[in-house]
Design a protein around this motif. Structure first.
Motif: not given
Length: 226
Positions: A78-87
């Protein structure tokens, strides 16, 4: 590495001096890495336990070892993203470190052989990995834990860019946070220098991996102790 103990519901987890990337395709031995990942993870789990978040963490046993509750792990990340990064940056052609509000949640099917493909709610249900109610609980818990850790890192001048969680089910049927919590499974950026303090340094070969881990551990120890 995971070992059984005299208690069938308790496991012994050893952190190795090894860095991996590309779903295990890249492996390098790094002296003292187990020390840093184990201590950072232990501090974060202890912090979450103090915040009434259900986790598998029981106790820190040595510089590289902990005791945890036995879980039946879900094959999900389960991935939570606060900022855009990586893929996320390449997939959607957005600027790196673009703030995401609200945070983005993604599920990935945990399989090194398949390179952990993204999976949606209906696929999870169809494959009988989790039911609709469990998916709701996973999303709620992941967002709550993300907010708690994001606030903690904000206090030590680090941006929690994104984070990967893994959950499992206890003998009594409780869904709790498992695996580890370290710069191995989250992206962290120093607010003052803009430098990565996580495994991206290893993935991209841009410096000494442990330099960033040492900064994270030092600041966490100063803030919440051990």
């Amino acid at each position: 590495m995971i070992f059984a103990t005299d208690d069938p519901e308790v496991l012994w987890v050893h952190s190795k001096d090894q860095a991996t990337a590309l779903n295990g395709k890249k492996k390098v031995a790094i002296n003292q890495k187990g020390y840093y990942t184990n201590h950072i993870s232990s501090l974060l789990f202890q912090y979450l336990n103090s915040q009434d978040v259900a986790t598998h963490f029981l106790s820190l046993e040595s510089d590289t070892d902990v005791l945890v509750k036995r879980l039946k792990m879900m094959p999900l990340e389960v991935v939570v993203r606060n900022f855009a990064s990586g893929h996320f940056v390449s997939r959607f052609a957005v600027p790196n470190m673009l703030k995401l509000n609200p945070p983005v949640q993604e599920f990935y099917y945990k399989s090194d052989e398949l390179d952990d493909p993204m999976i949606n709610d209906s696929q999870i249900i169809a494959l009988k990995i989790a039911d609709e109610q469990q998916i709701k609980v996973l999303k709620t818990k992941a967002l709550k834990i993300n907010e708690s850790l994001k606030a903690l890192f904000e206090q030590i001048k680090i941006d929690l860019v994104d984070i990967k969680f893994e959950f499992g089910i206890t003998k009594t049927g409780e869904l709790v946070l498992g695996d580890e919590l370290s710069p191995d499974n989250m992206r962290l950026v120093d607010q003052e220098t803009g430098k990565s303090l996580d495994k991206d340094v290893f993935r991209k070969e841009t410096g000494n991996l442990l330099d960033g881990y040492a900064v994270v551990l030092d600041r966490l120890q100063q803030k919440i102790g051990e």
